[in-house]
Design an enzyme around this catalytic site. Structure first.
Site, PDB file in Angstrom:
ATOM      1  CB  SER A 152      98.261  -5.375  80.061  1.00  0.00           C
ATOM      2  OG  SER A 152      98.916  -5.371  81.323  1.00  0.00           O
ATOM      3  CE  LYS A 179     100.097  -7.957  78.141  1.00  0.00           C
ATOM      4  NZ  LYS A 179     100.588  -9.157  78.680  1.00  0.00           N
ATOM      5  CD  GLU A 186     103.974  -8.203  83.997  1.00  0.00           C
ATOM      6  OE1 GLU A 186     103.112  -7.661  83.276  1.00  0.00           O
ATOM      7  OE2 GLU A 186     103.953  -9.429  84.236  1.00  0.00           O
ATOM      8  CG  HIS A 207     103.053  -4.421  79.222  1.00  0.00           C
ATOM      9  ND1 HIS A 207     102.867  -5.562  79.986  1.00  0.00           N
ATOM     10  CD2 HIS A 207     102.364  -3.441  79.856  1.00  0.00           C
ATOM     11  CE1 HIS A 207     102.108  -5.275  81.029  1.00  0.00           C
ATOM     12  NE2 HIS A 207     101.790  -3.996  80.975  1.00  0.00           N
ATOM     13  CG  ASN A 208     104.067  -9.337  79.472  1.00  0.00           C
ATOM     14  OD1 ASN A 208     103.320  -8.364  79.418  1.00  0.00           O
ATOM     15  ND2 ASN A 208     103.627 -10.557  79.610  1.00  0.00           N
TER      16      ASN A 208
HETATM   17  C1  6PG Z   1      99.508  -8.520  82.033  1.00  0.00           C
HETATM   18  C2  6PG Z   1     100.526  -9.578  82.393  1.00  0.00           C
HETATM   19  C3  6PG Z   1     100.105 -10.946  81.968  1.00  0.00           C
HETATM   20  C4  6PG Z   1     101.167 -12.017  82.196  1.00  0.00           C
HETATM   21  C5  6PG Z   1     101.477 -12.304  83.596  1.00  0.00           C
HETATM   22  C6  6PG Z   1     102.385 -13.501  83.809  1.00  0.00           C
HETATM   23  O1  6PG Z   1      99.922  -7.595  81.370  1.00  0.00           O
HETATM   24  O2  6PG Z   1      98.348  -8.609  82.455  1.00  0.00           O
HETATM   25  O3  6PG Z   1     101.722  -9.281  81.761  1.00  0.00           O
HETATM   26  O4  6PG Z   1      99.804 -10.905  80.598  1.00  0.00           O
HETATM   27  O5  6PG Z   1     100.701 -13.165  81.637  1.00  0.00           O
HETATM   28  O6  6PG Z   1     102.024 -11.188  84.208  1.00  0.00           O
HETATM   29  O7  6PG Z   1     103.570 -13.420  83.117  1.00  0.00           O
HETATM   30  P1  6PG Z   1     104.786 -14.370  83.508  1.00  0.00           P
HETATM   31  O8  6PG Z   1     104.197 -15.725  83.813  1.00  0.00           O
HETATM   32  O9  6PG Z   1     105.661 -14.469  82.313  1.00  0.00           O
HETATM   33  O10 6PG Z   1     105.414 -13.771  84.697  1.00  0.00           O
END
Ligand code: 6PG
Length: 471
Positions: free
Chosen positions: A130, A184, A191, A187-188
């Site tokens: 990430s 991960k 996010e 984590h997303n």
């Molecule tokens: C990271 C991000 C990355 C992710 C993008 C797009 O931790 O660097 O999570 O891995 O691919 O943020 O995610 P989405 O296209 O699902 O919004």
């Protein structure tokens, strides 16, 4: 062909692979690189400007540069491209070699691949990486999972290249199987939640309070200097300063209001449902990304219903304070949901990762890095088996004292007609968990009424069935 001397091979020299390979090189390791697109390879070689980097036009040439047992890392899009690379690699590898998948692969895919590769004596590590391009180049957060002996072979590369917070690298072995890709994924999910919550505060300030882009930038800058300090607020401040070279106007207003996604947030929601762990803020964030894509329908409904937004009449400065508090409370509530999901997954899937470790490696490098993660790490250090962050006295108190502001902001938003499903879901999560009673008794009774599904009682163990009035 040169002697095999490279420590690792990077397959996929797109934005992440290219930058991470340079980061590895800068830490004294020798890196072979391959991309099936010759242009990417040329770009990488040009950008690298020498050093211990060796580009190869063919995959077998890149693999031939590796010391044995070999370590091959790929940073390619999740799904079929990962399987295609593995298929291509197989005839070039031998028992004991290691493949590292640094993409956002679904954890179930990682498990299947690990099983198939193990039959051939090959190792697969699923590693969450990430931090985007700048993280990959300057220090990402790394979330590795898979066979421990495989991790130990490359841990010096990961520990040297990961971001550092207070001298500690933002990487740790997270457990067997798909542990890394699972962490991960969550984590997303967090996010997604964080992005949605920031977007809702933006909406309230823009359409509710009528703040212009300069004012919005100032508020986000102010918040980023507070307990809300985080990477996502930092980039939001910069976004509000960006001018569109095409029109000369703020770029933010030239961008279509439809948010795309690659799917990791949806996977987090799906698996939380599977584990029966409530993560309503993250679910709402995924749903809102979906809803945003219905632009034409939104416009049609907007015109058909013709319900104007109500103007804000209160004290703007007091509301901005409440909004900051509401965002902080909702952020803690979102982390609480993600951590609860990780806790359940760790037990159910046998990962066994301590949540303190997860919070520790998220403090730097990754997209959801935020000052509050140090408080979260501290909570799990004090009580490793903490069931929910809200039961930590410090974090519980932080949320408690902001509940009134979160409630006021949600009420104000409802009055104004501005949608805040992320804030609402966070408040609902809090109010549900702090309830010593929920109306689920009625649901039990109804299920028993229409389907004889039975119910449980407060005063006696066992299951019961009633011949209800009217049946
Ligand atoms: C990271 C991000 C990355 C992710 C993008 C797009 O931790 O660097 O999570 O891995 O691919 O943020 O995610 P989405 O296209 O699902 O919004």
């Amino acid at each position: 062909m040169a002697d095999p001397h490279c420590d690792i091979c990077m397959i996929g020299l797109g934005v992440m692979g290219r930058n991470f390979a340079l980061n590895i090189r800068d830490h004294g390791f020798s890196v072979a690189g391959y991309d099936r697109d010759g242009e990417q390879l040329a770009l990488w070689m040009a950008e690298a400007g020498g050093g211990n980097l060796f580009g190869a036009a063919k995959l077998e040439d890149a693999v031939r540069l590796l010391r044995k047992p070999r370590a091959v890392m790929m940073l390619v899009p999740a799904g079929p491209p990962v399987d295609a690379v593995i298929r291509e690699l197989l005839p070039m590898l031998e028992a004991g070699d290691l493949i590292i998948d640094g993409g956002n692969s679904h954890f179930r895919d990682t498990e299947l691949r690990q099983k198939t590769l193990a039959e051939k004596g090959l190792f697969l590590l699923g590693v969450g990486v990430s931090g985007g391009a700048s993280g990959a180049r300057g220090g990402p957060s790394l979330m590795p999972g898979g066979p421990r002996e495989a991790y130990e072979r490359i841990c010096n590369i990961f520990e040297s290249t990961a971001a550092r917070v207070e001298g500690e690298p933002c990487v740790a072995y997270l457990g067997p199987g798909s542990a890394g890709h699972y962490v991960k994924m969550v984590h997303n999910g967090i996010e997604y939640g964080f992005l949605q919550l920031i977007a809702e505060t933006y909406d309230l300030m823009k359409r509710g309070l009528g703040l212009n882009d300069t004012e919005l930038r100032e508020v986000f800058r102010d918040w980023n200097g507070s307990e809300l300090n985080s990477f996502l607020l930092e980039i939001t401040v910069n976004i509000f300063g960006e001018v569109d070279p095409k029109t000369g106007r703020p770029l933010i207003n030239e961008i279509l209001d439809e948010a795309r996604q690659k799917g990791t947030g949806k996977w987090a929601s799906e698996d939380a449902m599977e584990l029966q762990v409530p993560i309503p803020t993250i679910d709402a964030a995924v749903a809102m990304r979906n809803l945003s894509m219905y632009k034409e329908e939104r416009l049609a409904i907007h015109h058909a219903l013709n319900l104007p937004l109500v103007g804000f009449t209160g004290d703007r400065s007091a509301f901005l304070d409440r909004l900051r508090n509401a965002l902080y409370a909702a952020l803690i509530l979102t982390y609480a949901q993600g951590m609860a999901q990780l806790r359940a997954a760790s037990v159910t899937y046998g990962y066994g990762f301590p949540l303190e470790t997860v919070a520790r490696i998220w403090r730097g490098g990754c997209i959801i890095r935020a000052a509050v993660l140090e408080n979260i790490r501290g909570a799990f250090e004090r009580q490793p088996s903490l069931e929910n962050l809200l039961t930590d006295p410090d974090l519980g108190a932080e949320v408690s004292k902001r509940r009134g502001d979160l409630k006021d902001v949600v009420c104000e938003a409802v009055g104004l007609g501005i949608p805040v499903p992320g804030l609402m879901a966070s408040l609902g999560y809090l109010d549900s968990f702090r309830s010593d009673w929920l109306p689920a008794n009625l649901i039990q009774a109804q299920r028993d009424y229409f389907g004889a599904h039975t119910y449980e009682r407060n005063d006696e163990k066992g299951v019961f069935h009633t011949q209800w009035i009217g049946q």
